[in-house]
Scaffold this motif. Structure first.
Motif, PDB file in Angstrom:
ATOM      1  N   ILE A  20      -4.734   4.324   1.243  1.00  0.00           N
ATOM      2  CA  ILE A  20      -3.418   4.034   1.827  1.00  0.00           C
ATOM      3  C   ILE A  20      -3.466   4.159   3.347  1.00  0.00           C
ATOM      4  N   THR A  73       1.754   4.264  -3.494  1.00  0.00           N
ATOM      5  CA  THR A  73       1.593   5.705  -3.651  1.00  0.00           C
ATOM      6  C   THR A  73       2.213   6.152  -4.971  1.00  0.00           C
ATOM      7  N   ILE A  99      -7.742   2.208  -3.275  1.00  0.00           N
ATOM      8  CA  ILE A  99      -6.493   2.358  -4.029  1.00  0.00           C
ATOM      9  C   ILE A  99      -6.688   1.902  -5.472  1.00  0.00           C
ATOM     10  N   ALA A 110       0.835  -1.211   0.000  1.00  0.00           N
ATOM     11  CA  ALA A 110       0.000   0.000   0.000  1.00  0.00           C
ATOM     12  C   ALA A 110       0.863   1.251   0.000  1.00  0.00           C
TER      13      ALA A 110
END
Length: 305
Positions: A136, A104, A289, A100
């Motif tokens: 996240i 980004t 995400i 996670a």
């Protein structure tokens, strides 16, 4: 400026295949981190991987010699720094949380291309960045009352991975995939050797088990860890070859979305192998995400709003 041909379907297939491999082999880090350190891992893995990359060149899959040494050097450094952060995180937290943080990168790609490459960002992609950031946070679940810098390790990896992804397309589009692989492995191996030398001269206290992964000096013998190093080396050569190929064939903002498939593969392997589970909030975070990545990719194809 010369137009660079794109093959989005081929890029997507290369990326999904790479994530299927990497989602599995990255789970072995928690096992080898019990035995050896980060720097020894990168050094010994490079010793195995570099001959494999040379073999790829010998059988005709690409030349080892870069067209632009400086461009390949810049990209190799960015990838290497990213991997140092990411593998440190893998040893210290469940793979879903490490992934996670690493993911980004598509958000960083979007921000960097907007600020420095002057790509227009509209409300949809601003929404995607917001959703991705919320996701996240749900997966990482940082505790403000007990903040740890470890939480930021995979996010730092994501930032440098975003830079490497952009450089793959903008600086290294005409380079052989094999030359990019060779540059990455040589750089990682060199950083591993430097880390080992530094720890030999200025040793640090190293905790037992995975908590000592980053500060652990050379360990010998390494027979227990050796099989996992070999798995990582062989799998990484194949997986990273496919990742590089994907970014050469497609636009970074579009290709990056297919990397999210590792958010399924990685935790699934972890569940089967180690019984690692995700709570409801973490599953929701993974969903956000993925949604963010899809929105970013779709808007990149369209008007950019």
């Amino acid at each position: 400026m010369q137009d660079i041909a794109t093959r989005p379907l081929s890029a997507a297939l290369f990326m999904i295949g790479a994530m299927l491999i990497i989602g599995g082999i990255d789970n072995v880090i928690v096992l080898l981190a019990e035995e050896i350190g980060l720097w020894q891992f990168h050094f010994t893995r490079a010793l195995v991987a570099i001959p494999l990359v040379v073999a790829l060149s010998v059988i005709g899959l690409g030349t080892l010699r870069p067209r632009r040494w400086w461009a390949v050097g810049v990209r190799s450094g960015l990838v290497a720094i990213s991997m140092l952060f990411y593998f440190s995180a893998l040893a210290l937290m469940p793979i879903a949380q490490a992934l996670a943080g690493l993911f980004t990168s598509p958000i960083f790609i979007l921000i960097i291309t907007a600020l420095f490459l002057r790509q227009k960002i509209g409300p949809w992609r601003i929404l995607a960045v917001t959703l991705g950031f919320m996701g996240i946070l749900l997966v990482l679940q940082p505790d403000p009352s007990n903040f740890s810098w470890v939480t930021l390790l995979p996010m730092a990896g994501g930032f440098f991975y975003a830079l490497s992804a952009i450089s793959t397309r903008t600086l290294c589009a005409g380079e052989s995939t094999v030359s990019l692989l060779a540059g990455m492995w040589v750089t990682l191996g060199t950083l591993g050797a430097i880390g080992l030398i530094v720890l030999q001269i200025w040793p640090l206290d190293s905790a037992p088990g995975s908590e000592g992964f980053v500060t652990r000096a050379w360990v010998w013998p390494i027979w227990t860890a050796a099989p996992f190093v070999l798995i990582q080396a062989f799998g990484s050569v194949v997986g990273v070859f496919m990742i590089v190929k994907a970014y050469q064939l497609g636009e970074p903002s579009q290709v990056a979305v297919f990397e999210y498939s590792v958010m399924i593969f990685g935790p699934l392997y972890a569940l089967v192998l180690f019984g690692q589970t995700l709570d409801t909030l973490q599953l929701a975070g993974i969903g956000l995400i993925v949604v963010a990545g899809v929105v970013i990719a779709l808007r990149a194809r369209g008007s950019g709003t």
